[in-house]
Design an enzyme around this catalytic site. Structure first.
Site, mmCIF file in Angstrom:
data_model
loop_
_atom_site.group_PDB
_atom_site.id
_atom_site.type_symbol
_atom_site.label_atom_id
_atom_site.label_comp_id
_atom_site.label_asym_id
_atom_site.label_seq_id
_atom_site.Cartn_x
_atom_site.Cartn_y
_atom_site.Cartn_z
ATOM 1 N N GLU A 181 7.921 -4.066 -8.985
ATOM 2 C CA GLU A 181 8.723 -3.305 -8.028
ATOM 3 C C GLU A 181 9.863 -2.528 -8.678
ATOM 4 O O GLU A 181 10.167 -1.392 -8.284
ATOM 5 C CB GLU A 181 9.305 -4.244 -6.958
ATOM 6 C CG GLU A 181 8.278 -4.764 -5.959
ATOM 7 C CD GLU A 181 7.676 -6.087 -6.368
ATOM 8 O OE1 GLU A 181 7.168 -6.804 -5.496
ATOM 9 O OE2 GLU A 181 7.706 -6.396 -7.588
ATOM 10 N N ASP A 227 0.852 -1.190 0.000
ATOM 11 C CA ASP A 227 0.000 0.000 0.000
ATOM 12 C C ASP A 227 0.890 1.243 0.000
ATOM 13 O O ASP A 227 1.407 1.656 1.035
ATOM 14 C CB ASP A 227 -0.904 -0.008 1.225
ATOM 15 C CG ASP A 227 -1.911 1.115 1.211
ATOM 16 O OD1 ASP A 227 -1.761 2.046 0.395
ATOM 17 O OD2 ASP A 227 -2.850 1.082 2.027
#
Length: 262
Positions: free
Chosen positions: A142, A73
């Protein structure tokens, strides 16, 4: 043991916990955040396992029809953790949750519909069985933010091997459900995913709790030792998420919706 159905653990829940006989359903329920992983979601999963792990024989993880779980998050990373759940913030409790799912005395099933990305893939790596419908898309994004999937890697490598995990990490491109099945990331795929899940639960329900516990205890001796990777994984996660440049890119994405290269 048959348990009565229960509702969410907290009034403003992140996980909907539902008991159906010997099955514990953990449904990620953060629709406004793409079911992203925050401290509350981790805390509620741990709480559910604390309460039910010794009584149920199957734990099913799922999300919405559009998103299973989209990873960390970023809003929580930028704005801070709710103090109520501070003890479950950071990579350690998340890694420990995945290890519990991988080694616990129950069959862990992930049912994927729609998108699963980044940290969401950690749940798949920690699962005994991964089921998907044909809408499922799997990715590790990522590196686009200067990060890398430090905590995910030990679990995902055990499922699909190093090179395929390496490719997903570096390419950052999603793969579809058919490719995921061919790679062993998904064990079974069906256009009618709900029926696929029901068929598996019916068959898994015939296994005794004792047999499952004995088998998973044995299997721990022939699969990777996640504990050996824990500290290195956590340190790697902290390094990239605490980097000021990466945090600035994450904050800009949260506030302006812009990717680092834009």
């Amino acid at each position: 043991m048959t348990l009565e159905s229960t509702t969410a653990i907290t009034p403003r829940h992140a996980v909907d916990v539902r008991i159906e006989g010997a099955v514990c359903h953990l449904v990620f329920d953060r629709p406004d955040a793409n079911n992203a992983i925050n401290a509350q979601l981790v805390a509620e999963c741990h709480t559910a396992l604390d309460r039910y792990a010794q009584d149920v024989s199957i734990v099913v993880l799922s999300g919405s029809a559009e998103t299973f779980c989209f990873g960390a998050d970023f809003a929580e990373l930028s704005q801070g953790v709710d103090p109520q759940f501070a003890a479950h913030a950071g990579p350690g409790p998340m890694f420990d949750l995945w290890q519990r799912l991988a080694t616990g005395p129950f069959v862990t099933v992930s049912y994927v519909r729609g998108k699963v990305n980044a940290g969401g893939m950690g749940f798949l790596g920690a699962s005994d069985i991964v089921l998907a419908d044909t809408t499922a898309r799997f990715s590790l994004s990522e590196m686009l933010f200067g990060l890398y999937p430090a905590c995910v890697l030990p679990f995902l490598v055990r499922r699909i091997g190093f090179q395929r995990t390496h490719y997903l990490t570096l390419s950052t491109q999603p793969i579809d459900a058919a490719t995921a099945q061919a790679w062993g990331l998904a064990d079974a795929v069906d256009e009618q995913g709900d029926m696929l899940l029901r068929r598996h639960l019916r068959q898994l329900g015939r296994l005794s709790k004792t047999a499952i516990e004995r088998y998973k205890t044995y299997a721990r001796g022939v699969t990777p030792d996640w504990g050996a990777h824990r500290e290195r994984a956590i340190q790697g996660n902290l390094e990239v998420f605490e980097d000021p440049h990466n945090r600035a890119a994450i904050a800009r994405y949260v506030t302006e919706g812009l990717f680092p290269w834009e």
